[in-house]
Design an enzyme around this catalytic site. Structure first.
Site, short mmCIF file in Angstrom:
data_model
loop_
_atom_site.label_atom_id
_atom_site.label_comp_id
_atom_site.label_asym_id
_atom_site.label_seq_id
_atom_site.Cartn_x
_atom_site.Cartn_y
_atom_site.Cartn_z
CD GLU A 83 -56.43 -72.98 -0.63
OE1 GLU A 83 -57.35 -73.24 0.17
OE2 GLU A 83 -56.06 -71.81 -0.84
CB CYS A 91 -49.73 -77.12 -0.84
SG CYS A 91 -50.50 -76.13 0.42
CG HIS A 126 -45.69 -77.93 1.01
ND1 HIS A 126 -45.86 -76.70 0.41
CD2 HIS A 126 -46.61 -77.99 2.00
CE1 HIS A 126 -46.86 -76.07 1.01
NE2 HIS A 126 -47.33 -76.83 1.99
N1 CAA Z 1 -38.64 -69.29 20.70
C1 CAA Z 1 -38.38 -70.35 19.90
N2 CAA Z 1 -39.34 -71.28 19.57
C2 CAA Z 1 -40.58 -71.11 20.06
C3 CAA Z 1 -40.90 -70.01 20.91
C4 CAA Z 1 -39.86 -69.09 21.22
N3 CAA Z 1 -40.09 -68.03 22.02
N4 CAA Z 1 -42.21 -70.12 21.23
C5 CAA Z 1 -42.68 -71.23 20.61
N5 CAA Z 1 -41.69 -71.83 19.91
C6 CAA Z 1 -41.79 -73.01 19.05
C7 CAA Z 1 -42.62 -74.13 19.64
O1 CAA Z 1 -41.89 -74.92 20.54
C8 CAA Z 1 -43.00 -74.87 18.34
O2 CAA Z 1 -41.91 -75.63 17.92
P1 CAA Z 1 -42.07 -77.21 17.62
O3 CAA Z 1 -43.19 -77.34 16.61
O4 CAA Z 1 -40.76 -77.59 17.06
O5 CAA Z 1 -42.42 -77.82 18.91
C9 CAA Z 1 -43.16 -73.74 17.33
O6 CAA Z 1 -42.50 -72.61 17.89
C10 CAA Z 1 -44.62 -73.38 17.05
O7 CAA Z 1 -45.25 -73.20 18.28
P2 CAA Z 1 -46.73 -73.74 18.54
O8 CAA Z 1 -46.87 -75.14 18.06
O9 CAA Z 1 -47.11 -73.42 19.92
O10 CAA Z 1 -47.47 -72.75 17.54
P3 CAA Z 1 -49.02 -72.61 17.21
O11 CAA Z 1 -49.88 -73.45 18.07
O12 CAA Z 1 -49.28 -71.16 17.17
O13 CAA Z 1 -49.17 -73.20 15.72
C11 CAA Z 1 -48.86 -73.92 13.53
C12 CAA Z 1 -48.16 -73.40 14.80
C13 CAA Z 1 -49.65 -75.18 13.84
C14 CAA Z 1 -47.81 -74.21 12.49
C15 CAA Z 1 -49.82 -72.79 13.02
O14 CAA Z 1 -49.06 -71.71 12.58
C16 CAA Z 1 -50.74 -73.22 11.90
O15 CAA Z 1 -51.84 -73.71 12.12
N6 CAA Z 1 -50.30 -73.04 10.63
C17 CAA Z 1 -51.09 -73.37 9.44
C18 CAA Z 1 -51.10 -74.84 9.13
C19 CAA Z 1 -49.80 -75.37 8.59
O16 CAA Z 1 -48.99 -74.65 8.05
N7 CAA Z 1 -49.61 -76.68 8.69
C20 CAA Z 1 -48.45 -77.33 8.15
C21 CAA Z 1 -48.71 -78.73 7.66
S1 CAA Z 1 -50.08 -78.72 6.48
C22 CAA Z 1 -49.38 -78.22 5.00
O17 CAA Z 1 -48.20 -78.25 4.84
C23 CAA Z 1 -50.29 -77.72 3.94
C24 CAA Z 1 -50.30 -76.25 3.96
O18 CAA Z 1 -49.53 -75.62 3.25
C25 CAA Z 1 -51.24 -75.55 4.83
#
Ligand code: CAA
Length: 389
Positions: free
Chosen positions: A81, A113, A235
């Site tokens: 990518e 990916c 993945h």
């Molecule tokens: N203790 C334990 N857990 C906690 C916590 C704490 N103190 N605080 C938050 N959490 C949990 C939340 O409850 C949440 O869990 P769930 O998803 O099970 O509900 C988790 O931590 C993440 O919290 P948020 O959703 O609030 O986190 P965020 O808004 O910062 O975003 C994300 C998380 C969307 C993964 C972000 O990191 C992101 O955009 N990542 C890049 C995109 C990605 O990886 N997407 C995956 C699918 S796409 C794909 O697979 C292709 C690729 O490779 C990119």
């Protein structure tokens, strides 16, 4: 009886540096549980200033060439990518660094990916046409999101090299595959950006839709029943995603989502991705390496693979672990590739993240940082210059 084709050898490499999530959390004030438990990540690999997808790929592939030679390799497919050139395949640099024969076809594949799975399937087609040939499949990526964005915690870097061959020593890849494509904007990177754009929560939904879609097609194509699989390699953009995906697959099939059963099915696949971060194309094959390196004997057991590439294209397929595979594993080297990384502090990481080459065509040398066998020594006249040590 159908002939047996699949993964004959697998080797990986990762970046020179490692940033623990505790350092990121200290900097941005995030409660560490969100990283360690919420997304399931412990640390991320950070490439040195003189590393890129080419040096990682060559480092991953070199042990494969050392073990098997290159006489039977007539094709190199490089999936990424995080491409470094719009025209030239990164694989051509690797071909040169590894001294592969000129009678080779080399090509680069892209679909976020997912690309390495397309590469694997195309490789199987080539070997089926001429079983004397082997194909070198390389998945190499540096995952980069904007600083201070939610995606930042899911960055990483790694390359996996796989030799695809008749009568493979590790995993025989089976027919059929379950396929799924949907035109969604969950994660993408326009040509003018070097960090990915992402709609994080939408991307998780898009991934789960793809789990359903591939499984539905896999079943319709006459695939195995869910209960037959000993483990599932998903993945892993972050390791918690594998748990979400497997829970979704079980729910979709009306099965119990018992925590222990889920841990049994995917627990051993997450160890490497958890400490290296997202390596895009390489991630699902690092899950396989992690499983094979740690599990009790898997001989004859079917493994499920779910490859997802945003945008999106996904594939579910099965592989059967081959008798004698344990003698061919690279467990020690794999663990060493992870252990040898040098810790970088937050400021050092941020400095590396912000670096890019000037675009004026001048001569620019890179700082000598990597201790690996290949380095990107600089750029001159818009040409990247690589060095084998
Ligand atoms: N203790 C334990 N857990 C906690 C916590 C704490 N103190 N605080 C938050 N959490 C949990 C939340 O409850 C949440 O869990 P769930 O998803 O099970 O509900 C988790 O931590 C993440 O919290 P948020 O959703 O609030 O986190 P965020 O808004 O910062 O975003 C994300 C998380 C969307 C993964 C972000 O990191 C992101 O955009 N990542 C890049 C995109 C990605 O990886 N997407 C995956 C699918 S796409 C794909 O697979 C292709 C690729 O490779 C990119």
């Amino acid at each position: 009886m159908s002939i047996s084709i699949g993964i004959h050898d697998l080797s990986f490499a990762t970046g020179e540096f490692v940033l623990p999530h505790t350092a990121l959390a200290d900097y941005n004030g995030t409660e560490i549980g969100k990283y360690h438990v919420g997304i399931g990540q412990q640390s991320m690999s950070i490439p040195a200033a003189d590393e890129d997808i080419v040096t990682l790929a060559a480092t991953a592939a070199a042990p494969i060439i050392a073990r098997h030679g290159s006489d039977r390799i007539r094709t190199v497919v490089f999936a990424t990518e995080s491409s470094i050139d719009q025209a030239k395949s990164a694989g051509v640099y690797v071909h040169s660094l590894l001294g592969l024969p000129s009678a080779t076809r080399v090509v680069e594949l892209k679909q976020a990916c997912y690309g390495a799975t397309a590469a694997l399937q195309f490789a199987i087609g080539l070997v089926r046409r001429d079983p004397a040939q082997q194909v070198l499949v390389i998945a190499s990526d540096v995952s980069k999101y904007e600083l201070d964005s939610p995606g930042e915690a899911t960055q990483g870097a790694a390359a996996v090299a796989m030799l695809v061959s008749l009568d493979p020593a590790l995993v025989r890849i089976e027919d059929p595959s379950g396929l799924f494509t949907a035109d969604v904007m969950d994660f993408w990177r326009p040509n003018y950006l070097n960090t990915a754009l992402v709609d994080g929560h939408e991307s998780i939904n898009a991934y789960l839709q793809a789990v359903e879609g591939t499984w539905k097609d896999y079943t319709e194509q006459g695939g195995r029943a869910l209960e037959e699989f000993a483990a599932f390699c998903y993945h892993q953009p972050f390791t918690k995603m594998a748990y979400k995906a497997h829970t979704h697959l079980l729910n979709y099939n009306g099965q119990d989502t018992d925590k222990d059963a889920i841990a049994q099915a995917i627990g051993l696949t997450t160890a490497y991705n958890r400490v290296m971060g997202n390596s895009y194309t390489a991630s699902v094959y690092l899950a396989l390496a992690s499983l094979l390196d740690q599990a009790d004997d898997l001989t004859g057991k079917p493994i499920g693979f779910l490859s997802y590439g945003s945008g999106s294209v996904a594939e579910f397929f099965a592989g059967t672990v081959v008798a004698g595979y344990r003698d061919r594993l690279r467990t020690e080297a794999n663990q060493e590739a992870i252990a040898r990384r040098r810790p970088v502090d937050y400021a050092g990481y941020r400095d590396l993240h912000e670096r890019s080459f000037p675009t004026d065509g001048g001569d620019y040398a890179t700082e000598e940082q990597t201790t690996g066998p290949f380095r990107l020594s600089g750029i001159s006249g818009h040409k990247r210059i690589y060095q084998a040590r």
